[in-house]
Scaffold this active site. Structure first.
Site, PDB file in Angstrom:
ATOM      1  N   GLU A 282       0.738  -1.163   0.078  1.00 39.66           N
ATOM      2  CA  GLU A 282       0.179  -0.091   0.206  1.00 39.66           C
ATOM      3  C   GLU A 282       0.794   1.213  -0.071  1.00 39.66           C
ATOM      4  O   GLU A 282       0.681   2.276  -0.736  1.00 39.66           O
ATOM      5  CB  GLU A 282      -0.933  -0.043   1.198  1.00 39.66           C
ATOM      6  CG  GLU A 282      -1.941  -1.030   1.117  1.00 39.66           C
ATOM      7  CD  GLU A 282      -2.765  -1.418   0.033  1.00 39.66           C
ATOM      8  OE1 GLU A 282      -3.466  -0.147  -0.548  1.00 39.66           O
ATOM      9  OE2 GLU A 282      -2.862  -2.451  -0.606  1.00 39.66           O
ATOM     10  N   TRP A 285       1.781   1.718  -3.374  1.00 43.92           N
ATOM     11  CA  TRP A 285       0.764   2.506  -4.280  1.00 43.92           C
ATOM     12  C   TRP A 285       1.061   4.030  -3.983  1.00 43.92           C
ATOM     13  O   TRP A 285       0.642   4.810  -4.807  1.00 43.92           O
ATOM     14  CB  TRP A 285      -0.773   2.127  -3.611  1.00 43.92           C
ATOM     15  CG  TRP A 285      -1.200   0.884  -4.481  1.00 43.92           C
ATOM     16  CD1 TRP A 285      -1.298  -0.321  -3.903  1.00 43.92           C
ATOM     17  CD2 TRP A 285      -1.747   0.675  -5.910  1.00 43.92           C
ATOM     18  NE1 TRP A 285      -1.954  -1.178  -4.827  1.00 43.92           N
ATOM     19  CE2 TRP A 285      -2.040  -0.459  -6.019  1.00 43.92           C
ATOM     20  CE3 TRP A 285      -1.843   1.595  -6.923  1.00 43.92           C
ATOM     21  CZ2 TRP A 285      -2.656  -1.036  -7.072  1.00 43.92           C
ATOM     22  CZ3 TRP A 285      -2.415   1.450  -7.872  1.00 43.92           C
ATOM     23  CH2 TRP A 285      -2.881   0.043  -8.201  1.00 43.92           C
ATOM     24  N   TRP A 313     -21.315  11.598 -19.522  1.00 43.51           N
ATOM     25  CA  TRP A 313     -21.857  11.472 -17.874  1.00 43.51           C
ATOM     26  C   TRP A 313     -23.310  12.038 -17.959  1.00 43.51           C
ATOM     27  O   TRP A 313     -23.657  12.931 -18.632  1.00 43.51           O
ATOM     28  CB  TRP A 313     -21.066  12.250 -17.063  1.00 43.51           C
ATOM     29  CG  TRP A 313     -19.473  11.833 -17.003  1.00 43.51           C
ATOM     30  CD1 TRP A 313     -18.403  12.441 -17.616  1.00 43.51           C
ATOM     31  CD2 TRP A 313     -18.914  10.474 -16.624  1.00 43.51           C
ATOM     32  NE1 TRP A 313     -17.276  11.468 -17.639  1.00 43.51           N
ATOM     33  CE2 TRP A 313     -17.648  10.413 -16.808  1.00 43.51           C
ATOM     34  CE3 TRP A 313     -19.688   9.250 -15.981  1.00 43.51           C
ATOM     35  CZ2 TRP A 313     -16.797   9.170 -16.381  1.00 43.51           C
ATOM     36  CZ3 TRP A 313     -18.900   8.070 -15.389  1.00 43.51           C
ATOM     37  CH2 TRP A 313     -17.360   8.150 -15.831  1.00 43.51           C
ATOM     38  N   ASN A 351     -10.848   2.465   3.035  1.00 43.61           N
ATOM     39  CA  ASN A 351     -10.454   2.287   1.600  1.00 43.61           C
ATOM     40  C   ASN A 351     -11.377   1.538   0.867  1.00 43.61           C
ATOM     41  O   ASN A 351     -11.760   1.859  -0.171  1.00 43.61           O
ATOM     42  CB  ASN A 351      -9.079   1.693   1.620  1.00 43.61           C
ATOM     43  CG  ASN A 351      -8.521   1.305   0.097  1.00 43.61           C
ATOM     44  OD1 ASN A 351      -8.669   2.309  -0.521  1.00 43.61           O
ATOM     45  ND2 ASN A 351      -8.258   0.281   0.003  1.00 43.61           N
ATOM     46  N   TRP A 369     -16.459  11.440 -12.621  1.00 45.59           N
ATOM     47  CA  TRP A 369     -15.778  11.099 -11.400  1.00 45.59           C
ATOM     48  C   TRP A 369     -15.223  12.369 -11.179  1.00 45.59           C
ATOM     49  O   TRP A 369     -14.682  12.482  -9.697  1.00 45.59           O
ATOM     50  CB  TRP A 369     -14.554  10.164 -12.023  1.00 45.59           C
ATOM     51  CG  TRP A 369     -13.764  10.637 -13.081  1.00 45.59           C
ATOM     52  CD1 TRP A 369     -13.860  10.488 -14.244  1.00 45.59           C
ATOM     53  CD2 TRP A 369     -12.641  11.295 -13.071  1.00 45.59           C
ATOM     54  NE1 TRP A 369     -13.108  10.978 -15.137  1.00 45.59           N
ATOM     55  CE2 TRP A 369     -12.066  11.426 -14.437  1.00 45.59           C
ATOM     56  CE3 TRP A 369     -12.000  11.880 -11.950  1.00 45.59           C
ATOM     57  CZ2 TRP A 369     -10.881  12.252 -14.609  1.00 45.59           C
ATOM     58  CZ3 TRP A 369     -10.669  12.546 -12.352  1.00 45.59           C
ATOM     59  CH2 TRP A 369     -10.241  12.708 -13.477  1.00 45.59           C
ATOM     60  N   TRP A 392      -9.697   7.701  -7.613  1.00 43.66           N
ATOM     61  CA  TRP A 392     -11.109   8.031  -8.643  1.00 43.66           C
ATOM     62  C   TRP A 392     -10.800   7.586  -9.897  1.00 43.66           C
ATOM     63  O   TRP A 392     -11.688   6.893 -10.597  1.00 43.66           O
ATOM     64  CB  TRP A 392     -11.348   9.613  -8.717  1.00 43.66           C
ATOM     65  CG  TRP A 392     -12.125   9.892  -7.395  1.00 43.66           C
ATOM     66  CD1 TRP A 392     -11.642  10.263  -5.996  1.00 43.66           C
ATOM     67  CD2 TRP A 392     -13.478   9.625  -7.173  1.00 43.66           C
ATOM     68  NE1 TRP A 392     -12.816  10.470  -5.173  1.00 43.66           N
ATOM     69  CE2 TRP A 392     -13.986   9.991  -5.938  1.00 43.66           C
ATOM     70  CE3 TRP A 392     -14.714   9.052  -8.073  1.00 43.66           C
ATOM     71  CZ2 TRP A 392     -15.294   9.828  -5.269  1.00 43.66           C
ATOM     72  CZ3 TRP A 392     -15.863   8.981  -7.582  1.00 43.66           C
ATOM     73  CH2 TRP A 392     -16.096   9.399  -6.241  1.00 43.66           C
TER      74      TRP A 392
HETATM   75  C1  LIG Z   1     -11.456   7.003  -4.691  1.00 40.99           C
HETATM   76  C2  LIG Z   1     -10.421   6.862  -3.872  1.00 40.99           C
HETATM   77  C3  LIG Z   1      -9.835   8.162  -3.143  1.00 40.99           C
HETATM   78  C4  LIG Z   1      -8.741   8.273  -2.395  1.00 40.99           C
HETATM   79  N1  LIG Z   1      -8.239   9.248  -1.910  1.00 40.99           N
HETATM   80  C5  LIG Z   1      -7.087   9.435  -1.148  1.00 40.99           C
HETATM   81  C6  LIG Z   1      -6.452  10.498  -0.586  1.00 40.99           C
HETATM   82  O1  LIG Z   1      -7.054  11.477  -0.784  1.00 40.99           O
HETATM   83  N2  LIG Z   1      -5.351  10.653   0.141  1.00 40.99           N
HETATM   84  C7  LIG Z   1      -4.989   9.163   0.705  1.00 40.99           C
HETATM   85  O2  LIG Z   1      -3.847   9.331   1.411  1.00 40.99           O
HETATM   86  N3  LIG Z   1      -5.397   8.244   0.096  1.00 40.99           N
HETATM   87  C8  LIG Z   1      -6.342   8.127  -0.520  1.00 40.99           C
HETATM   88  N4  LIG Z   1      -6.968   6.810  -1.067  1.00 40.99           N
HETATM   89  C9  LIG Z   1      -6.193   5.611  -0.632  1.00 40.99           C
HETATM   90  C10 LIG Z   1      -6.721   5.115   0.396  1.00 40.99           C
HETATM   91  O3  LIG Z   1      -8.136   4.867   0.531  1.00 40.99           O
HETATM   92  C11 LIG Z   1      -6.598   5.638   1.763  1.00 40.99           C
HETATM   93  O4  LIG Z   1      -4.761   6.057   1.721  1.00 40.99           O
HETATM   94  C12 LIG Z   1      -6.513   4.776   2.943  1.00 40.99           C
HETATM   95  O5  LIG Z   1      -7.829   4.561   3.066  1.00 40.99           O
HETATM   96  C13 LIG Z   1      -6.001   5.579   4.160  1.00 40.99           C
HETATM   97  O6  LIG Z   1      -6.075   4.816   5.437  1.00 40.99           O
HETATM   98  P1  LIG Z   1      -5.259   4.398   6.105  1.00 40.99           P
HETATM   99  O7  LIG Z   1      -3.984   5.477   6.311  1.00 40.99           O
HETATM  100  O8  LIG Z   1      -5.575   3.739   7.426  1.00 40.99           O
HETATM  101  O9  LIG Z   1      -4.380   3.311   5.037  1.00 40.99           O
HETATM  102  P2  LIG Z   1      -3.536   1.858   5.605  1.00 40.99           P
HETATM  103  O10 LIG Z   1      -4.328   0.976   4.712  1.00 40.99           O
HETATM  104  O11 LIG Z   1      -3.060   1.768   6.928  1.00 40.99           O
HETATM  105  O12 LIG Z   1      -2.379   2.187   4.387  1.00 40.99           O
HETATM  106  C14 LIG Z   1      -1.207   2.747   4.608  1.00 40.99           C
HETATM  107  C15 LIG Z   1      -0.767   3.959   3.982  1.00 40.99           C
HETATM  108  O13 LIG Z   1      -0.746   3.598   2.410  1.00 40.99           O
HETATM  109  C16 LIG Z   1      -1.108   4.515   1.615  1.00 40.99           C
HETATM  110  N5  LIG Z   1      -2.152   4.028   0.589  1.00 40.99           N
HETATM  111  C17 LIG Z   1      -3.090   2.950   1.067  1.00 40.99           C
HETATM  112  N6  LIG Z   1      -3.732   2.709  -0.041  1.00 40.99           N
HETATM  113  C18 LIG Z   1      -3.480   3.567  -0.996  1.00 40.99           C
HETATM  114  C19 LIG Z   1      -3.877   3.744  -2.189  1.00 40.99           C
HETATM  115  N7  LIG Z   1      -4.825   3.105  -2.854  1.00 40.99           N
HETATM  116  N8  LIG Z   1      -3.332   4.811  -3.025  1.00 40.99           N
HETATM  117  C20 LIG Z   1      -2.266   5.745  -2.657  1.00 40.99           C
HETATM  118  N9  LIG Z   1      -1.822   5.491  -1.473  1.00 40.99           N
HETATM  119  C21 LIG Z   1      -2.386   4.232  -0.445  1.00 40.99           C
HETATM  120  C22 LIG Z   1      -1.639   5.717   2.421  1.00 40.99           C
HETATM  121  O14 LIG Z   1      -0.609   6.750   2.592  1.00 40.99           O
HETATM  122  C23 LIG Z   1      -1.775   4.897   3.641  1.00 40.99           C
HETATM  123  O15 LIG Z   1      -1.858   5.949   4.806  1.00 40.99           O
HETATM  124  C24 LIG Z   1      -8.075   7.044  -1.882  1.00 40.99           C
HETATM  125  C25 LIG Z   1      -8.699   5.717  -2.596  1.00 40.99           C
HETATM  126  C26 LIG Z   1      -9.767   5.630  -3.318  1.00 40.99           C
HETATM  127  C27 LIG Z   1     -10.267   4.556  -3.713  1.00 40.99           C
END
Ligand SMILES: Cc1cc2nc3c(=O)[nH]c(=O)nc-3n(C[C@H](O)[C@H](O)[C@H](O)COP(=O)(O)OP(=O)(O)OC[C@H]3O[C@@H](n4cnc5c(N)ncnc54)[C@H](O)[C@@H]3O)c2cc1C
Length: 488
Positions: A282, A285, A313, A351, A369, A392
């Site tokens: 993650e 990512w 859309w 997420n 979107w 998105w």
């Molecule tokens: C539509 C959509 C919009 C999103 N918008 C954002 C946003 O604005 N900011 C954001 O930080 N994340 C975003 N995410 C990714 C992800 O949902 C969040 O990072 C995550 O839910 C944050 O919770 P956590 O810190 O507990 O994540 P954890 O599951 O603990 O993951 C650890 C870290 O990994 C990174 N990470 C995890 N998943 C992703 C991912 N898919 N893409 C990029 N980085 C990721 C984040 O920095 C996160 O804090 C988005 C995902 C989707 C599907």
């Protein structure tokens, strides 16, 4: 870098002292280092007055200032436009160089270019460093020297670089604390108290549910270390405390990405369970989307894949009604509504739920979107342009390495799978409290007598589904067919 007399460390999205690349370089290079943070009006003026992120920044700044004071320095804080403020301070403090960490967003890159030019005109240099990610810019490229647009090969290349000989350098912490002697307090006439939220016209009661600053980040991380090994098993279930909740801290740099990656990698080497390995993925990512934005700045306003900008859309009053119901958590699909209420009331959304609601908006409601992206940008505590845009465009199938357009989440089966008991739904939709796990995912299908006995009156205390998923699915396949018909 040659040694200079005086430097200015400009904190932006790196609100911490420990393992801060630019701060380390400033302290190592200069005899005296001043520190500054600017509440940038170019960003803040367009935000709603109730904004948890500004509260979080305020708390983190207060903590940072207190920590710097204990170490012999102090934080100059201004509420103004960043560019002229930095240049003016550089002049007033007679610094030779300004130090900051890289920011990869197009607007930030343009700002930094201007700052560098204006500093040059007063014979001050501007030095920026990688801090926010493990690998940046052109550090990970394909064999054809192109940037990656597919995650798995990017991740493989990323892991290869990290684990090959010398790779440990990329996660090595910067020993900031060995160079603190250079920290200097600014002259009294430049000291101003930290502006309060009220002074900046923000609502001070609109705080985040998590603690700010380096201390807040470390507490969360320590807590997560206890459950990281189970991450892969729990991360998809919004009712379970599975993820780290560190995203806000990563966004504002109150914790170092190097610290997190080092830990995740080390744990992934020794743990029998896969949790740390999946969590590391993650974090990759995150780097991936930062480099996608850096190399493809057009994604800010356009689809990564240009042919997807031809999709028609929904428009007009109908689209407005659908979008309003989605924003307010009133679509009649409990998992979508509970998720939107989580976002509206806390600023966080799990997420799995982000994926479900983004798919629902674009593929069940047929709404652009970009509307959802904008709404998330306003509401998410952890809003980050690269991850949000990437998320998105992934959900809308317009992005790089996105969900294929014909893969359309069924919100009801997603709900049954990831919130099987309806525990998460019940947290945000108390009117569904008495529903059993069979009915909670699609209450409109309940036998009316049964629903009434459970205190539910569809259309009165909970809405009818705003669209029928099966019909919406067919419309979406037609909508996206334009991409298939016009081969590019
Ligand atoms: C539509 C959509 C919009 C999103 N918008 C954002 C946003 O604005 N900011 C954001 O930080 N994340 C975003 N995410 C990714 C992800 O949902 C969040 O990072 C995550 O839910 C944050 O919770 P956590 O810190 O507990 O994540 P954890 O599951 O603990 O993951 C650890 C870290 O990994 C990174 N990470 C995890 N998943 C992703 C991912 N898919 N893409 C990029 N980085 C990721 C984040 O920095 C996160 O804090 C988005 C995902 C989707 C599907």
């Amino acid at each position: 870098m040659t040694h200079v007399e005086r430097g200015l460390m400009w904190f932006r999205r790196d609100l911490r002292i420990s393992d801060n690349a630019a701060l380390y370089q400033a302290l190592k290079t200069c005899k005296q280092v001043y520190c500054v943070f600017v509440f940038d009006r170019d960003i803040l003026d367009s935000l709603p007055r109730k904004d948890r992120r500004v509260c979080f920044i305020g708390d983190s700044i207060t903590q940072l200032d207190a920590a710097l004071n204990l170490l012999g320095g102090s934080l100059i804080v201004r509420y103004a436009q960043a560019i002229p403020t930095i240049v003016q301070l550089a002049q007033q403090l007679h610094v030779d160089a300004v130090f900051a960490n890289h920011d990869y967003e197009p607007a930030a890159i343009a700002r930094d270019r201007q700052v560098a030019e204006q500093l040059k005109s007063i014979t001050c240099t501007f030095h920026t460093f990688k801090d926010h990610v493990i690998f940046e810019k052109d550090e990970i490229l394909t064999a054809q020297a192109k940037s990656y647009s597919v995650f798995t090969p990017y991740k493989n290349a990323w892991l290869k670089k990290l684990t090959e000989p010398g790779g440990e350098f990329f996660t090595k912490p910067y020993p900031v604390f060995s160079y603190l002697r250079a920290l200097t307090k600014p002259p009294a006439q430049l000291v101003q108290s930290i502006p309060t939220l009220e002074q900046m016209s923000f609502d001070p009661d609109y705080a985040m549910p998590i603690s700010a600053g380096e201390k807040g980040a470390e507490t969360l991380f320590e807590d997560f270390k206890e459950r990281i090994e189970f991450y892969d098993e729990t991360r998809n279930f919004p009712a379970i405390k599975g993820p780290s909740y560190l995203s806000v801290h990563l966004r504002f740099g109150t914790i170092s990405i190097r610290e997190l990656v080092r830990y995740a990698y080390e744990r992934s080497c020794v743990d029998l369970k896969k949790g740390a390995q999946v969590w590391l993925s993650e974090l990759i990512w995150r780097d991936f989307y930062v480099q996608v934005l850096y190399h493809n700045p057009h994604v800010v306003s356009q689809a990564f894949k240009p042919e997807y900008d031809r999709i028609a859309w929904e428009e007009g009053a109908y689209a407005d009604t659908l979008f309003k119901a989605w924003c307010e958590g009133a679509t009649g699909y409990p998992i979508v509504d509970a998720a939107m209420l989580q976002l509206n009331t806390t600023g966080y959304m799990h997420n799995r739920l982000r994926m479900i609601v983004a798919s629902f908006l674009t593929k069940d409601l047929g709404v652009n979107w970009r509307w959802g992206e904008r709404y998330f940008a306003e509401k998410l505590n952890d809003f980050d342009l690269s991850a949000n845009n990437g998320g998105w465009q992934w959900a809308a199938s317009t992005g790089c390495d996105a969900q294929p357009y014909f893969r359309i989440f069924n919100p009801t089966t997603q709900s049954e799978k990831f919130d099987p008991e309806g525990k998460f739904i019940k947290r945000y939709l108390p009117q569904l409290q008495k529903l059993d796990k069979k009915n909670i995912h699609a209450p409109s299908l309940m036998e009316p007598m049964l629903a009434k006995a459970a205190g539910l009156e569809i259309g009165r205390n909970y809405p009818l589904p705003i669209v029928q998923h099966e019909q919406a699915r067919i419309r979406t396949l037609e909508r996206y067919a334009i991409v298939k018909k016009q081969k590019f």
